[in-house]
Write an enzyme that holds these catalytic residues in place. Sequence first.
Site, PDB file in Angstrom:
ATOM      1  N   LYS A  54      13.068  -1.135  99.226  1.00 59.56           N
ATOM      2  CA  LYS A  54      14.489  -1.339  99.535  1.00 59.56           C
ATOM      3  C   LYS A  54      15.198  -2.030  98.371  1.00 59.56           C
ATOM      4  CE  LYS A  54      13.536  -1.573 104.500  1.00 59.56           C
ATOM      5  NZ  LYS A  54      13.308  -2.425 105.684  1.00 59.56           N
ATOM      6  N   GLN A  98      13.064  -8.733 107.327  1.00 60.55           N
ATOM      7  CA  GLN A  98      12.034  -7.692 107.491  1.00 60.55           C
ATOM      8  C   GLN A  98      11.171  -7.991 108.719  1.00 60.55           C
ATOM      9  OE1 GLN A  98      11.673  -4.800 105.651  1.00 60.55           O
ATOM     10  NE2 GLN A  98      10.079  -4.254 107.114  1.00 60.55           N
ATOM     11  N   ASP A 121      21.258  -4.127 109.191  1.00 63.05           N
ATOM     12  CA  ASP A 121      20.329  -3.372 110.034  1.00 63.05           C
ATOM     13  C   ASP A 121      20.981  -2.974 111.359  1.00 63.05           C
ATOM     14  OD1 ASP A 121      17.898  -2.867 108.756  1.00 63.05           O
ATOM     15  OD2 ASP A 121      17.228  -4.950 109.009  1.00 63.05           O
TER      16      ASP A 121
END
Length: 287
Positions: A54, A98, A121
């Site tokens: 990412k 994460q 997200d």
Amino acid sequence: MTAAILDGKAMAGTIRAEIAEQAARFTRESGVTPCLAAVLVGDDAASQVYVRGKRKACEAAGMRSELLTPPATTTTEELLDLVGRLNDDPAVHGILVQLPLPESIDELRVLDAVRPEKDVDAFHPHNVGLISQGRPRFLPCTPHGIQQLLVRSGMEIAGAEVVVLGRSDIVGKPMMLMLAQKAAGANATVTLAHSRTRNLPEVCRRADILIVAIGRAKFLTADMVKPGATVVDVGINRTESGLVGDVDFDAVREVAGHITPVPGGVGPLTIAMLLKNTLEAARLQTG
Ligand code: NDP
């Protein structure tokens, strides 16, 4: 019939190039470089690989990325402090925590602490609510990548029977919400199936588009697929024979019309949509 491959990797490359161009224009006009802060707790090997991917993609698109690596022994309170600092940092536009977090940490409290404007997200309840009402601030990266794959590949979504297998908050549930919207790239008739679904093979066989996100290697077999259907495999399972999806690829390929491979299908698109959200977050915060 042998299904055509839906090449997520190639499509992700196209989308990333588009975003890089948009990011360059944004930076030229505003003087602001979009920045994603990734919080990686502990030393889970798979999470390290994902976060590295990412961050690399961010930088390749002309955006900044920061990495914060608290140890696995970090407490919920310490993590909340860290998220609070990132929330208050005007140079950080997107925050990615994460998952999975170590079991000792209250994951929901940490995710809820991310400011909705920096929640790239799209996990925060504000953002989920906006998605459900069809006026999203951000779309969650994996379902958004899948929707882009279907739209850009010319799949007929409006009026289609879609079966989403798996009801996680990260993939299945938002996928259902997005494809059922009265909106472009949606208007599908969506069934959300899970471990309690009765007659699962029969339900799956109804699907024109079948999206599988359950985390069980090669679970979806050829007898569960309507001939000619589009099959999207979200699963990432590490097995002795390497990385495999939730779909029995070789057998299903002989029945389906279109199919995504693993790797090289949904995964790269997830990263591309994270970049899109990071740029969007920077735009929102730059007025
Ligand atoms: P979760 O593990 O959170 O949830 C799994 C879902 O599958 C649950 O809803 C569960 O049902 C359902 N399920 C499990 N077993 C069965 C079964 N035998 N029959 C029917 N339904 C079943 O899933 P995630 O969405 O987080 O992840 C799914 C997979 O996708 C994983 O392999 C993950 O690694 C991968 N993934 C890939 C991404 C990518 O970018 N490619 C991104 C995110 C995830 P119930 O609710 O009833 O328990």
